[in-house]
Design a protein around this motif. Structure first.
Motif, PDB file in Angstrom:
ATOM      1  N   SER A 175       0.825  -1.208   0.000  1.00 45.84           N
ATOM      2  CA  SER A 175       0.000   0.000   0.000  1.00 45.84           C
ATOM      3  C   SER A 175       0.855   1.252   0.000  1.00 45.84           C
ATOM      4  CB  SER A 175      -0.916  -0.001   1.222  1.00 45.84           C
ATOM      5  OG  SER A 175      -1.709   1.170   1.265  1.00 45.84           O
ATOM      6  N   LYS A 195       0.377   2.956  -3.384  1.00 47.07           N
ATOM      7  CA  LYS A 195      -0.640   3.948  -3.022  1.00 47.07           C
ATOM      8  C   LYS A 195      -2.069   3.515  -3.362  1.00 47.07           C
ATOM      9  CE  LYS A 195       2.664   6.623  -1.653  1.00 47.07           C
ATOM     10  NZ  LYS A 195       2.964   6.676  -0.211  1.00 47.07           N
ATOM     11  N   VAL A 196      -2.446   2.276  -3.074  1.00 46.48           N
ATOM     12  CA  VAL A 196      -3.834   1.833  -3.116  1.00 46.48           C
ATOM     13  C   VAL A 196      -4.107   1.036  -1.841  1.00 46.48           C
ATOM     14  CG1 VAL A 196      -3.944   1.731  -5.644  1.00 46.48           C
ATOM     15  CG2 VAL A 196      -3.299  -0.304  -4.368  1.00 46.48           C
ATOM     16  N   CYS A 251      -9.377   0.273  -5.192  1.00 49.74           N
ATOM     17  CA  CYS A 251      -9.267   1.693  -5.553  1.00 49.74           C
ATOM     18  C   CYS A 251     -10.428   2.450  -4.921  1.00 49.74           C
ATOM     19  CB  CYS A 251      -9.292   1.874  -7.072  1.00 49.74           C
ATOM     20  SG  CYS A 251      -7.907   1.092  -7.909  1.00 49.74           S
ATOM     21  N   GLU A 256      -8.549   8.609  -9.178  1.00 52.61           N
ATOM     22  CA  GLU A 256      -7.137   8.692  -9.546  1.00 52.61           C
ATOM     23  C   GLU A 256      -6.457   7.335  -9.390  1.00 52.61           C
ATOM     24  OE1 GLU A 256      -8.706  10.775  -7.551  1.00 52.61           O
ATOM     25  OE2 GLU A 256      -8.687  12.656  -8.700  1.00 52.61           O
ATOM     26  N   GLN A 257      -6.782   6.619  -8.281  1.00 52.74           N
ATOM     27  CA  GLN A 257      -6.210   5.297  -8.077  1.00 52.74           C
ATOM     28  C   GLN A 257      -6.660   4.334  -9.180  1.00 52.74           C
ATOM     29  OE1 GLN A 257      -7.536   4.396  -4.081  1.00 52.74           O
ATOM     30  NE2 GLN A 257      -5.639   5.165  -3.165  1.00 52.74           N
ATOM     31  N   LYS A 258      -7.927   4.441  -9.565  1.00 54.62           N
ATOM     32  CA  LYS A 258      -8.443   3.572 -10.623  1.00 54.62           C
ATOM     33  C   LYS A 258      -7.730   3.841 -11.938  1.00 54.62           C
ATOM     34  CE  LYS A 258     -12.731   2.431 -13.121  1.00 54.62           C
ATOM     35  NZ  LYS A 258     -14.196   2.658 -13.194  1.00 54.62           N
ATOM     36  N   ASN A 260      -4.756   5.036 -12.371  1.00 55.43           N
ATOM     37  CA  ASN A 260      -3.388   4.555 -12.268  1.00 55.43           C
ATOM     38  C   ASN A 260      -3.330   3.041 -12.464  1.00 55.43           C
ATOM     39  OD1 ASN A 260      -0.547   4.650 -11.576  1.00 55.43           O
ATOM     40  ND2 ASN A 260      -1.141   3.746  -9.621  1.00 55.43           N
TER      41      ASN A 260
END
Length: 582
Positions: free
Chosen positions: A21, A25-26, A113, A117-119, A121
């Motif tokens: 994580s 960063k998820v 996500c 933004e996470q999705k 990426n």
């Protein structure tokens, strides 16, 4: 009740979830074959050991089929229909894969996500992350076999290497003695690591400062010291002999990223200073002479004369052209905020400060140029601090005790009379002399009227393109009126005038007298009209007309060519007549 295989190594599984994580960063979620959450990060970190059988429908499918699942639109997928959170799901996307021990499925690991933004990426490098999940699942499965300690460490290092080498941040894995057990290519490059360095303990010490929520560290490698922005992750004993993971950005790169986001200034070169008058040519010559110097420059001149344009031209012609150019208007920022804008602060520096801290303009401009516009409006107490920074080439952020070395060239500008302010005790005399090492005066437009035709043409080209209008030229009559106006607002006022005229122009594509603003028409000096009944000699009229044409279009070769064309004579004839006149 007997624990599941994953519960028996829960501390290790949770540590892996935290590392994954932190690096990508998820949110990470790991469940066992009984649908009990073994590990979780982010929104799941306080919900460990919960029974997910009522809502883990996607995980049930993975446990039943042994096949990975990807839910790109939670709430719309068929597996989501029976979920109690159907219609109110907060997830943006989920990617999960089974954890297998031989032929048995012992759990599921997933990336969640929570933001668009996470999705984005995750979808941007989907195949890499899919393979990454498969490798993680295999690694966790291998952890069940205690007797395979060496293989477990090797697999972990291989996994970490695959992950960290794919990011642009530096990553160091340290053992209990502070030695580097593993480093990615970014860390090797930024810290100039050598094979012999890997055998030595390195020093990593938090300075106590943080900016934008990121901690600052002082890292010592051999005889070299680096200032880095990063994060230290402590590993649990289950991962011994590896004790810590340090993920970092070099301070220079950290600031460069911020500069890239905030820098919206135009690209300027010496060619953007339009004109060939003696006054403007002297300015251009001085720019070329002093561009590569590190001495402070003070640009004076009336408002609208293009002082920032001169500063940007110095930057473009200097050896610092590929380094930051940071501009700040000292007169446009309240006194209470100006100090923090210039010098920055750390978290908790004062009431109301951004809890993440702030990088000041001087620090952002390091290695480059800082432009202090309207420096004459700076309050006296800040003038003292500015003088100290100029003398010592060091600064300390507000609320910090860390000294920051500066290599920055200062260009200041003002439209005020600093000597008069000194007499009024409103500006420090010692600061004036520190700033006025290289003085440059931006000439007012009324002192270089011969530049007006060239300036007008450049502005016509600029604004006709912006407004998508086919403007051919300005009529001689309209140009003559512009030449007779005093331009109290200088080039800035002229730019506004040309923009107005282009808006007023019709389909003829000409800027005529009728397109001029009312104030320019009213305040332009009228052309002297001879009302004498006597007949003037033709030679005298011709002389005045030729000199006026040269004044309108300028004394340069290009200007004389334009003047000859408007007069309807050849360039050779014009030169001959000018010789006769003089």
């Amino acid at each position: 009740m007997k624990q599941s295989e994953l519960q028996e190594i829960q501390d290790t599984v949770r540590q892996y979830a935290q590392i994954i994580s932190q690096v990508i960063k998820v949110d990470v979620e790991i469940v066992d074959n009984c649908l009990v959450r073994i590990a979780g990060t982010g929104i799941y970190q306080d919900r460990i050991n919960e029974d997910m059988s009522a809502e883990g429908l996607v995980y049930k499918q993975v446990l039943a089929t042994g096949e990975p699942q990807v839910i790109q639109t939670p709430g719309e997928h068929p597996l989501c229909v029976l979920c109690p959170k159907h219609g109110c799901c907060s997830e943006e996307m989920e990617m999960c894969t089974p954890i297998k021990l031989g032929s048995e499925i012992i759990g599921v690991i997933g990336l969640i996500c929570s933001t668009p933004e996470q999705k984005q990426n995750l979808l941007g490098d989907f195949e890499t992350y899919r393979q990454f999940l498969l490798q993680i699942a295999e690694f966790i499965s291998a952890k069940v076999y205690v007797q395979r300690e060496n293989e477990r460490y090797q697999a972990m290092m291989q996994l970490l290497s695959q992950v960290v080498d794919g990011v642009d941040k530096g990553v160091l894995v340290l053992d209990s003695h502070g030695r580097i057990a593993h480093s990615n290519s970014t860390a090797v490059k930024q810290l100039l690591l050598r094979p012999d360095t890997m055998q030595q303990a390195i020093g990593i010490e938090a300075t106590g400062d943080s900016l934008l929520g990121v901690e600052e560290y002082k890292v010592t490698v051999g005889d070299r010291t680096f200032k880095l922005m990063g994060e230290m992750l402590l590993l649990e004993p289950a991962l011994a002999p590896f004790e810590r993971i340090f993920i970092f950005n070099e301070m220079k790169k950290f600031k460069s990223g911020i500069y890239g986001l905030t820098n919206v200034g135009p690209h300027v070169s010496l060619q953007n200073i339009v004109g060939s008058s003696e006054a403007i040519c002297q300015v251009k010559d001085k720019i070329l002479k002093i561009a590569d110097s590190n001495s402070t420059v003070l640009i004076t001149g009336e408002s609208g004369t293009g002082k920032e344009l001169i500063a940007r031209a110095i930057h473009a012609e200097s050896s610092r052209h590929d380094k930051p150019f940071i501009a700040i208007n000292c007169g446009a920022i309240p006194d209470t905020l100006l100090e923090s804008e210039l010098f920055g602060y750390v978290k908790g520096a004062f009431t109301g400060a951004d809890p993440r801290g702030k990088i000041g303009k001087f620090e952002l401009a390091n290695k480059g140029i800082i432009f202090l516009d309207e420096v004459g409006d700076m309050p006296l107490y800040l003038q003292i601090k500015l003088l100290r920074v100029l003398q010592e080439r060091k600064l300390v952020r507000i609320g910090s005790n860390q000294v920051i070395e500066l290599d920055v060239r200062v260009i200041a500008a003002t439209n005020r009379n600093l000597k008069a302010l000194i007499r009024e005790n409103k500006f420090r005399e010692d600061l004036y002399y520190r700033l006025n090492v290289i003085p440059i005066e931006a000439p007012p437009l009324r002192n270089r009227l011969e530049d007006i035709p060239a300036i007008v043409n450049s502005m016509i080209e600029k604004y006709s393109g912006l407004f998508n209008k086919a403007i051919k030229k300005i009529t001689p009559e309209a140009l003559a009126i512009l030449m007779q106006y005093s331009w109290p607002g200088n080039v800035r006022e002229m730019e506004n005038t040309i923009e107005f005229m282009i808006n007023m122009a019709d389909e003829s594509g000409l800027l005529t007298k009728d397109t001029l603003p009312k104030n320019v028409m009213e305040l332009a000096e009228p052309v002297a009209v001879d009302t004498s009944p006597s007949i003037r000699p033709l030679r005298e009229i011709e002389r005045e007309h030729i000199l006026r044409a040269v004044k309108v279009y300028g004394p340069t070769t290009q200007g004389k060519q334009l003047a000859a064309k408007q007069l309807g004579i050849g360039i050779a004839t014009l030169y001959r007549k000018l010789e006769d006149i003089t």
